[in-house]
Design a protein around this motif. Sequence first.
Motif, short mmCIF file in Angstrom:
data_model
loop_
_atom_site.label_atom_id
_atom_site.label_comp_id
_atom_site.label_asym_id
_atom_site.label_seq_id
_atom_site.Cartn_x
_atom_site.Cartn_y
_atom_site.Cartn_z
N SER A 192 -14.24 -46.83 20.34
CA SER A 192 -15.37 -47.48 19.66
C SER A 192 -15.54 -48.88 20.22
N LYS A 196 -16.16 -53.03 16.17
CA LYS A 196 -16.97 -52.08 15.40
C LYS A 196 -16.22 -50.76 15.30
N CYS A 198 -14.96 -47.11 14.56
CA CYS A 198 -15.71 -45.87 14.40
C CYS A 198 -15.59 -45.39 12.96
N GLU A 199 -16.72 -45.17 12.30
CA GLU A 199 -16.73 -44.69 10.92
C GLU A 199 -17.46 -43.36 10.85
#
Length: 337
Positions: A192, A196, A198-199
């Motif tokens: 990612s 930020k 990764c969701e």
Amino acid sequence: MAKRFVAPLTDSEQQTLTSAYHHGEKRALRRRAHAILLSDKGHTINQITEILQVRRDAVSRWLKQWEASGLDGLIDKPRSGRAPVLDANDHQRLQELVAEQPHQIRSLQARFQEETGKTVSTVTLRRALKKNDFSFKRIRHSLKARRDETDFRNTQGLLKALHQREDQGEHELYYFDESGFSQSSSVPYAWSPVGKPCEVTAYSRSRRLNVLGFLSRAGKLVYHSVTDSVTTETVIDAFDQFADQKDPDTFAVVVLDNASMHHSKAFRRKIVEWMSQRVYLIYLSAYSPELNLIEILWRQMKYAWLPLSAYLSFEHLCDEVHRLLDGYGTECTINFE
């Protein structure tokens, strides 16, 4: 030539060279500036060669370059070098692919190779992703805190004794476990952009090849594979097949973990029947996966032995997994000593 010196330096030239000698970005420039300063102080080319531990012709060339172009003559010019493996379009495509498959770099690698025709190592891909401000972080889980250390040590001692008896020919010892193979990773880590994370709401589901294996330290592997979910009945079928195909005159001891399927009523009812076929079960201490040697086989297959082509389709994956399993002991093996 040994007595050759540079023309006397002006104050400005001495300041410029001194600055380059002490603060030059590259070692090569600092050394060349040092050589000119030494020549200005009366050191011969041979003496400078000894001081800087370089070849005589190199010192001579530096003096000529200084006289011809000043400090600019001492600075290395940009070189063309080898063309980069990945161009701007490749970097853009990598960012698109990693957005689609952030968990599994080998799947990404296979897709990239198929699309571009470029053979790129995993190391190069990781370097390219990091260059584009991606980081790779993994959540590590451990069961160590949940286990009983006394039981764990006792199990270690029991396994050691079983190994010794196997070495003396008293029985064959196998380690049993189930493992799944799929195109997408279930491990909670991903590539990612930096800053930020990764969701995702859930990992994408993909078809799964489940393998139930019996592995011995001597290089024997007996396995049973299914594409359906693994149930108690699946495990019982695997043990039935194992008992049927083993040498009826040989005692086989099977080490297995404490999965709920291994303690179900249906499974436990079969234990006496398998004992009549000279198959005996030994349970590991709870939360001790590192004691099950077949875990090493699963790791080797997933992270070392499976080729990139295996991740292009589920059919490729099944073919390659079966190829490795069928070739274990001959084409590939693990040394447990």
